[in-house]
Design a protein around this motif. Structure first.
Motif, PDB file in Angstrom:
ATOM      1  N   ASP A  28       1.896  -1.682  -4.877  1.00  0.00           N
ATOM      2  CA  ASP A  28       3.296  -1.255  -4.891  1.00  0.00           C
ATOM      3  C   ASP A  28       3.970  -1.705  -3.598  1.00  0.00           C
ATOM      4  O   ASP A  28       3.395  -1.557  -2.512  1.00  0.00           O
ATOM      5  CB  ASP A  28       3.361   0.269  -5.014  1.00  0.00           C
ATOM      6  CG  ASP A  28       4.778   0.756  -5.209  1.00  0.00           C
ATOM      7  OD1 ASP A  28       5.450   0.988  -4.180  1.00  0.00           O
ATOM      8  OD2 ASP A  28       5.195   0.892  -6.372  1.00  0.00           O
ATOM      9  N   PRO A  29       5.191  -2.264  -3.661  1.00  0.00           N
ATOM     10  CA  PRO A  29       5.864  -2.725  -2.432  1.00  0.00           C
ATOM     11  C   PRO A  29       5.999  -1.639  -1.376  1.00  0.00           C
ATOM     12  O   PRO A  29       5.907  -1.931  -0.179  1.00  0.00           O
ATOM     13  CB  PRO A  29       7.240  -3.187  -2.952  1.00  0.00           C
ATOM     14  CG  PRO A  29       6.994  -3.586  -4.371  1.00  0.00           C
ATOM     15  CD  PRO A  29       5.967  -2.615  -4.870  1.00  0.00           C
ATOM     16  N   SER A  30       6.195  -0.395  -1.785  1.00  0.00           N
ATOM     17  CA  SER A  30       6.313   0.676  -0.801  1.00  0.00           C
ATOM     18  C   SER A  30       5.005   0.871  -0.035  1.00  0.00           C
ATOM     19  O   SER A  30       5.011   1.173   1.173  1.00  0.00           O
ATOM     20  CB  SER A  30       6.724   1.983  -1.485  1.00  0.00           C
ATOM     21  OG  SER A  30       5.744   2.390  -2.445  1.00  0.00           O
ATOM     22  N   ASN A  31       3.857   0.699  -0.708  1.00  0.00           N
ATOM     23  CA  ASN A  31       2.560   0.792  -0.018  1.00  0.00           C
ATOM     24  C   ASN A  31       2.396  -0.319   1.005  1.00  0.00           C
ATOM     25  O   ASN A  31       1.903  -0.101   2.113  1.00  0.00           O
ATOM     26  CB  ASN A  31       1.419   0.745  -1.026  1.00  0.00           C
ATOM     27  CG  ASN A  31       1.332   2.007  -1.861  1.00  0.00           C
ATOM     28  OD1 ASN A  31       1.819   3.046  -1.463  1.00  0.00           O
ATOM     29  ND2 ASN A  31       0.704   1.892  -3.037  1.00  0.00           N
ATOM     30  N   VAL A  32       2.820  -1.524   0.615  1.00  0.00           N
ATOM     31  CA  VAL A  32       2.728  -2.657   1.540  1.00  0.00           C
ATOM     32  C   VAL A  32       3.628  -2.423   2.743  1.00  0.00           C
ATOM     33  O   VAL A  32       3.252  -2.684   3.889  1.00  0.00           O
ATOM     34  CB  VAL A  32       3.095  -3.962   0.821  1.00  0.00           C
ATOM     35  CG1 VAL A  32       3.145  -5.127   1.809  1.00  0.00           C
ATOM     36  CG2 VAL A  32       2.103  -4.248  -0.298  1.00  0.00           C
ATOM     37  N   SER A  33       4.832  -1.909   2.506  1.00  0.00           N
ATOM     38  CA  SER A  33       5.756  -1.641   3.612  1.00  0.00           C
ATOM     39  C   SER A  33       5.183  -0.606   4.563  1.00  0.00           C
ATOM     40  O   SER A  33       5.258  -0.757   5.791  1.00  0.00           O
ATOM     41  CB  SER A  33       7.094  -1.167   3.042  1.00  0.00           C
ATOM     42  OG  SER A  33       8.004  -0.911   4.101  1.00  0.00           O
ATOM     43  N   ARG A  34       4.586   0.444   4.027  1.00  0.00           N
ATOM     44  CA  ARG A  34       3.979   1.467   4.893  1.00  0.00           C
ATOM     45  C   ARG A  34       2.814   0.892   5.690  1.00  0.00           C
ATOM     46  O   ARG A  34       2.608   1.253   6.849  1.00  0.00           O
ATOM     47  CB  ARG A  34       3.519   2.648   4.045  1.00  0.00           C
ATOM     48  CG  ARG A  34       4.671   3.552   3.587  1.00  0.00           C
ATOM     49  CD  ARG A  34       4.133   4.883   3.065  1.00  0.00           C
ATOM     50  NE  ARG A  34       3.339   4.711   1.850  1.00  0.00           N
ATOM     51  CZ  ARG A  34       3.856   4.747   0.628  1.00  0.00           C
ATOM     52  NH1 ARG A  34       5.164   4.930   0.449  1.00  0.00           N
ATOM     53  NH2 ARG A  34       3.076   4.604  -0.433  1.00  0.00           N
ATOM     54  N   THR A  35       2.047  -0.002   5.063  1.00  0.00           N
ATOM     55  CA  THR A  35       0.915  -0.618   5.782  1.00  0.00           C
ATOM     56  C   THR A  35       1.421  -1.458   6.946  1.00  0.00           C
ATOM     57  O   THR A  35       0.864  -1.409   8.056  1.00  0.00           O
ATOM     58  CB  THR A  35       0.090  -1.488   4.825  1.00  0.00           C
ATOM     59  OG1 THR A  35      -0.455  -0.663   3.790  1.00  0.00           O
ATOM     60  CG2 THR A  35      -1.034  -2.195   5.554  1.00  0.00           C
ATOM     61  N   VAL A  36       2.482  -2.235   6.719  1.00  0.00           N
ATOM     62  CA  VAL A  36       3.050  -3.050   7.799  1.00  0.00           C
ATOM     63  C   VAL A  36       3.522  -2.159   8.936  1.00  0.00           C
ATOM     64  O   VAL A  36       3.247  -2.433  10.124  1.00  0.00           O
ATOM     65  CB  VAL A  36       4.211  -3.915   7.274  1.00  0.00           C
ATOM     66  CG1 VAL A  36       4.950  -4.593   8.435  1.00  0.00           C
ATOM     67  CG2 VAL A  36       3.697  -4.967   6.299  1.00  0.00           C
ATOM     68  N   SER A  37       4.193  -1.077   8.620  1.00  0.00           N
ATOM     69  CA  SER A  37       4.668  -0.160   9.662  1.00  0.00           C
ATOM     70  C   SER A  37       3.507   0.463  10.430  1.00  0.00           C
ATOM     71  O   SER A  37       3.579   0.642  11.656  1.00  0.00           O
ATOM     72  CB  SER A  37       5.533   0.941   9.024  1.00  0.00           C
ATOM     73  OG  SER A  37       6.688   0.390   8.402  1.00  0.00           O
ATOM     74  N   ALA A  38       2.447   0.808   9.730  1.00  0.00           N
ATOM     75  CA  ALA A  38       1.287   1.410  10.392  1.00  0.00           C
ATOM     76  C   ALA A  38       0.632   0.423  11.357  1.00  0.00           C
ATOM     77  O   ALA A  38       0.210   0.806  12.454  1.00  0.00           O
ATOM     78  CB  ALA A  38       0.280   1.879   9.347  1.00  0.00           C
ATOM     79  N   VAL A  39       0.513  -0.830  10.952  1.00  0.00           N
ATOM     80  CA  VAL A  39      -0.081  -1.843  11.839  1.00  0.00           C
ATOM     81  C   VAL A  39       0.814  -2.061  13.059  1.00  0.00           C
ATOM     82  O   VAL A  39       0.336  -2.161  14.198  1.00  0.00           O
ATOM     83  CB  VAL A  39      -0.308  -3.157  11.072  1.00  0.00           C
ATOM     84  CG1 VAL A  39      -0.715  -4.273  12.028  1.00  0.00           C
ATOM     85  CG2 VAL A  39      -1.369  -2.969   9.992  1.00  0.00           C
ATOM     86  N   GLU A  40       2.108  -2.116  12.844  1.00  0.00           N
ATOM     87  CA  GLU A  40       3.035  -2.287  13.969  1.00  0.00           C
ATOM     88  C   GLU A  40       2.907  -1.118  14.951  1.00  0.00           C
ATOM     89  O   GLU A  40       2.909  -1.320  16.171  1.00  0.00           O
ATOM     90  CB  GLU A  40       4.466  -2.404  13.451  1.00  0.00           C
ATOM     91  CG  GLU A  40       4.744  -3.730  12.742  1.00  0.00           C
ATOM     92  CD  GLU A  40       6.149  -3.802  12.167  1.00  0.00           C
ATOM     93  OE1 GLU A  40       6.678  -4.917  12.057  1.00  0.00           O
ATOM     94  OE2 GLU A  40       6.707  -2.736  11.805  1.00  0.00           O
ATOM     95  N   ALA A  41       2.788   0.075  14.423  1.00  0.00           N
ATOM     96  CA  ALA A  41       2.640   1.239  15.296  1.00  0.00           C
ATOM     97  C   ALA A  41       1.322   1.191  16.055  1.00  0.00           C
ATOM     98  O   ALA A  41       1.245   1.566  17.233  1.00  0.00           O
ATOM     99  CB  ALA A  41       2.729   2.519  14.463  1.00  0.00           C
ATOM    100  N   ALA A  42       0.272   0.703  15.396  1.00  0.00           N
ATOM    101  CA  ALA A  42      -1.046   0.653  16.037  1.00  0.00           C
ATOM    102  C   ALA A  42      -1.086  -0.365  17.163  1.00  0.00           C
ATOM    103  O   ALA A  42      -1.702  -0.128  18.212  1.00  0.00           O
ATOM    104  CB  ALA A  42      -2.115   0.338  14.995  1.00  0.00           C
ATOM    105  N   VAL A  43      -0.459  -1.526  16.985  1.00  0.00           N
ATOM    106  CA  VAL A  43      -0.505  -2.578  18.012  1.00  0.00           C
ATOM    107  C   VAL A  43       0.635  -2.437  19.013  1.00  0.00           C
ATOM    108  O   VAL A  43       0.637  -3.089  20.062  1.00  0.00           O
ATOM    109  CB  VAL A  43      -0.493  -3.980  17.376  1.00  0.00           C
ATOM    110  CG1 VAL A  43      -1.705  -4.166  16.488  1.00  0.00           C
ATOM    111  CG2 VAL A  43       0.789  -4.219  16.588  1.00  0.00           C
ATOM    112  N   GLY A  44       1.627  -1.604  18.705  1.00  0.00           N
ATOM    113  CA  GLY A  44       2.709  -1.355  19.645  1.00  0.00           C
ATOM    114  C   GLY A  44       3.734  -2.464  19.735  1.00  0.00           C
ATOM    115  O   GLY A  44       4.314  -2.672  20.811  1.00  0.00           O
TER     116      GLY A  44
END
Length: 298
Positions: A28-44
């Motif tokens: 689902d596109p919303s799942n992919v979007s949340r994953t991208v946001s989570a990775v961005e938050a993790a790497v800062g």
């Protein structure tokens, strides 16, 4: 953050949009979007500049993914290689055995092993010293002794029995050996190990008392092959394992001087044992060699 999340971000980069990446990944596109946001938050850092209509990778995001992508490709390649090795034995196998056992019993079997497992290379290290498997980077070892103790896994490859043998010429000249005590005073050939050099043990059955016989002689040798050659040359009687002298006994170049007696220098229940570091995740190449040796020599 895990590998799946990183692969999802890379899929977004390669597809050019979250929707296209979601379709390719069947997510689902919303799942992919949340994953991208989570990775961005993790790497800062922000990897993508995105609006409802467009997605553009940032300079920092491009540098980050350029470093990550080859690592993920290497991990995928490593996993594929490991899975292939789990199906068919392959790779470099390092093993050790005593010099005599390696030459007499293992080397003659290598052509058949290579024919059965062409993707396995074998590095055989003949050594009479007990090399450490872990510190020497060895996959397995063949040890000749009583049942081994310690942290290593072991399986009996074959039982061994010792014999006092001599050449026909020696027996014709020096006289037959009709009892173990007749060895005392003879010029015996002795293995240069503490347990072998001064006394040999005898019994006629497992229920009998053990007879300890003192032995001496002018020749001590630290290699079993050399001891066998010395016995063939008529230099005296010697205590050797059956796997080393069976062909000589059949050919008559050596004679079992005391065929009705069990003989040893240490324990009567001895054998050749295969030792290896662990039973868990045992490499297919190691399992292949263990099964092969047991089938051929067991």
């Amino acid at each position: 953050m895990n590998l799946v999340s990183l692969k999802t971000v890379l899929a977004v980069q390669r597809a050019g949009s979250i929707v296209s990446a979601a379709q390719a990944l069947n997510l689902d596109p919303s799942n992919v979007s949340r994953t991208v946001s989570a990775v961005e938050a993790a790497v800062g850092l922000r990897i993508f500049e995105r609006t409802t209509r467009s997605l553009r990778i940032t300079e920092a995001g491009a540098r980050y993914l350029a470093r990550v992508a080859p690592l993920l490709d290497d991990l995928d390649a490593a996993q594929e290689e490991a899975q292939r090795m789990a199906v068919a034995p392959q790779g470099h196998l390092r093993m050790t055995a005593s010099v005599a056992f390696a030459i007499e019993r293992i080397v003659p079997l290598l052509p058949a092993f290579h024919a059965a497992y062409p993707d396995v290379t074998v590095e055989l290290i003949p050594a009479d010293a007990n090399l450490g498997l872990l510190d020497q980077g060895l996959d397995l070892a063949v040890r000749l002794a009583a049942a081994p103790k310690g942290d290593l896994m072991s399986t009996r490859l074959m039982r061994t029995r010792y014999h006092v043998v001599a050449s026909p010429g020696y027996l014709a000249t020096a006289g037959a050996i009709d009892h173990p005590r007749a060895l005392t005073g003879r010029n015996c050939l002795r293995f240069a190990l503490p347990d072998f050099r001064s006394r040999w043990l005898f019994r006629q059955s497992a229920q009998d008392d053990v007879l300890e016989v003192e032995v001496g002689g002018r020749t001590l040798i630290s290699n079993a092959l050399a001891l066998r050659d010395a016995a063939r040359a008529g230099m005296g009687p010697v205590l050797l394992a059956d796997w080393l002298i069976d062909r000589d006994l059949r050919a008559g170049t050596l004679v079992d001087a005391l065929p009705d007696w069990d003989c040893t220098a240490t324990q009567f229940d001895t054998g050749a044992f295969i030792l290896y570091p662990s039973r868990a995740y045992l490499p297919r190449k190691t399992r292949a060699m263990i099964d092969f040796l047991k089938a051929e020599l067991g």
